[in-house]
Design a protein around this motif. Structure first.
Motif, mmCIF file in Angstrom:
data_model
loop_
_atom_site.group_PDB
_atom_site.id
_atom_site.type_symbol
_atom_site.label_atom_id
_atom_site.label_comp_id
_atom_site.label_asym_id
_atom_site.label_seq_id
_atom_site.Cartn_x
_atom_site.Cartn_y
_atom_site.Cartn_z
ATOM 1 N N ILE A 187 0.835 -1.209 0.000
ATOM 2 C CA ILE A 187 0.000 0.000 0.000
ATOM 3 C C ILE A 187 0.863 1.251 0.000
ATOM 4 N N ILE A 188 1.898 1.272 0.852
ATOM 5 C CA ILE A 188 2.800 2.432 0.900
ATOM 6 C C ILE A 188 3.499 2.607 -0.439
ATOM 7 N N ASN A 189 3.962 1.505 -1.008
ATOM 8 C CA ASN A 189 4.672 1.555 -2.288
ATOM 9 C C ASN A 189 3.775 2.096 -3.396
ATOM 10 N N SER A 235 2.121 6.394 -7.078
ATOM 11 C CA SER A 235 1.015 6.962 -7.846
ATOM 12 C C SER A 235 0.729 8.412 -7.509
ATOM 13 N N THR A 236 1.354 8.950 -6.468
ATOM 14 C CA THR A 236 1.061 10.334 -6.057
ATOM 15 C C THR A 236 2.261 11.262 -6.164
ATOM 16 N N HIS A 237 3.375 10.781 -6.702
ATOM 17 C CA HIS A 237 4.570 11.615 -6.788
ATOM 18 C C HIS A 237 5.039 11.785 -8.226
ATOM 19 N N GLY A 238 4.088 11.838 -9.140
ATOM 20 C CA GLY A 238 4.427 12.149 -10.522
ATOM 21 C C GLY A 238 4.686 10.929 -11.380
ATOM 22 N N GLY A 239 4.729 11.179 -12.689
ATOM 23 C CA GLY A 239 4.889 10.105 -13.655
ATOM 24 C C GLY A 239 6.227 9.396 -13.558
ATOM 25 N N PHE A 277 8.234 2.494 -10.793
ATOM 26 C CA PHE A 277 7.522 1.354 -10.205
ATOM 27 C C PHE A 277 7.242 0.298 -11.272
ATOM 28 N N LEU A 278 6.749 0.717 -12.428
ATOM 29 C CA LEU A 278 6.428 -0.243 -13.489
ATOM 30 C C LEU A 278 7.675 -0.885 -14.074
ATOM 31 N N SER A 279 8.782 -0.158 -14.076
ATOM 32 C CA SER A 279 10.006 -0.716 -14.651
ATOM 33 C C SER A 279 10.525 -1.907 -13.867
#
Length: 334
Positions: free
Chosen positions: A99-101, A106-110, A116-118
């Motif tokens: 949840i933290i991750n 998701s709230t600190h920009g693209g 994260f996705l990488s």
């Protein structure tokens, strides 16, 4: 005259504890030899299935619930408490970490979201599948915990064994990739923290064991409380957070709460099993805490991080010693 097959069966039955053999050995030997022709008994051996069945019975009888000598009953109870507490801790830690991750990414920009996705893409099929498994499978600790407290033992066993699998990857990765091992002691202690409770659950919650029972509150309430404590420790003190910070903080507060609850109840029927279980879990967490901290000692890190980790190490050490003394006193007075 004793045949060779009977001697072999009796040798296998020595896996069982003495109290069980005294009551059942002759009966079991008779059952094993019932449909075996005496003329062929010197050429026969116990089957693998029979040996496996006796081995499983040996585990159940040594981790007994009722009707067994006190040492075996206490061992079984302590192991069941240990598995229950440890699975709860792992379940909350896995959910809070994700949840933290997700919230941070998701709230600190693209850019943060792309990072994260990488972690799941562009690394090849094997490493991509491993990354997905490492992210998803630990969520099964929660499934295992709630299955256990609702007496769904098969589901609980399967869930915790799958949830523990990702902890083996850091030990296997250097063998199948070109990556050098990273923090091997932390990898070993983390694997022990996952696999010892998982195996304890599989062994101690056998078909003759009583249902899992929490010391206070409902499963949902305790699970939520653990998640709140771990999440709060990460949000309020982010500078101190590493992989061991949140679980160790939750354990310290939970063990203190258990000691206070025990003192208020003045439970004269306590057998010390809860204290033994918490001391064992605390010792595992202390090993993880030390392994996580040791690579950073001497590094140019903020004093708050090192001081917080050292303070947590001291608190864990003090709690483990206290719980061990409480368990020793309880066991001696019964």
């Amino acid at each position: 005259m004793t045949t060779l097959l009977e001697t072999r069966y009796r040798t296998v039955l020595r896996l069982l504890p003495a109290y069980y053999r005294e009551d059942r050995e002759e009966e079991m030997v008779e059952v094993f030899l019932w449909d075996v022709d005496r003329d062929t008994q010197d050429q026969s051996r116990p089957t693998l299935g029979e040996i496996a069945g006796v081995a499983a019975l040996a585990v159940r009888s040594r981790l007994a619930a009722t009707g067994a000598p006190r040492p075996y009953a206490l061992l079984g109870s302590a192991l069941r408490h240990f598995a229950l507490f440890a699975v709860l801790l792992q379940a909350a830690a896995a959910v809070v970490d994700r949840i933290i991750n997700l919230t941070w990414s998701s709230t600190h920009g693209g850019r943060e979201w792309d990072m994260f996705l990488s972690g799941f893409t562009g690394r090849g099929a094997l490493l991509g599948a491993v990354a997905v498994a490492q992210w998803v499978l630990p969520l099964l600790w929660t499934v295992g915990f709630f299955a256990l407290v609702h007496d769904r033992r098969r589901l609980a066993r399967a869930a915790v064994l799958l949830a523990a699998l990702p902890t083996l990857w850091p030990l296997v990765e250097p063998l199948v990739t070109e990556w050098a091992p990273s923090e091997p002691w932390f990898a070993v202690t983390s694997a022990l923290l996952a696999w010892l409770p998982a195996l304890a659950l599989c062994a101690a919650f056998h078909r003759d064991a009583p249902p899992a029972a929490l010391p206070a509150g409902t499963p949902g309430m305790l699970y939520t409380a653990c998640c709140v404590v771990m999440g709060g420790s990460l949000v309020l003190l982010p500078a101190l957070a590493d992989a061991a910070w949140a679980p160790a903080t939750c354990f310290v507060l939970g063990a203190l709460g258990w000691l206070l609850l025990r003192a208020r109840r003045a439970d004269s029927t306590s057998t010390g099993c809860g204290a033994v279980a918490l001391a064992a879990l605390g010792l595992l967490l202390l090993a993880v805490r030390v392994a996580a901290l040791s690579p950073w000692l001497g590094a140019p890190l903020p004093a708050a991080f090192i001081g917080g980790a050292l303070a947590q190490t001291a608190a864990l050490t003090l709690l483990v010693v206290t719980l061990a003394l409480v368990a020793r006193r309880d066991l001696a007075t019964r």
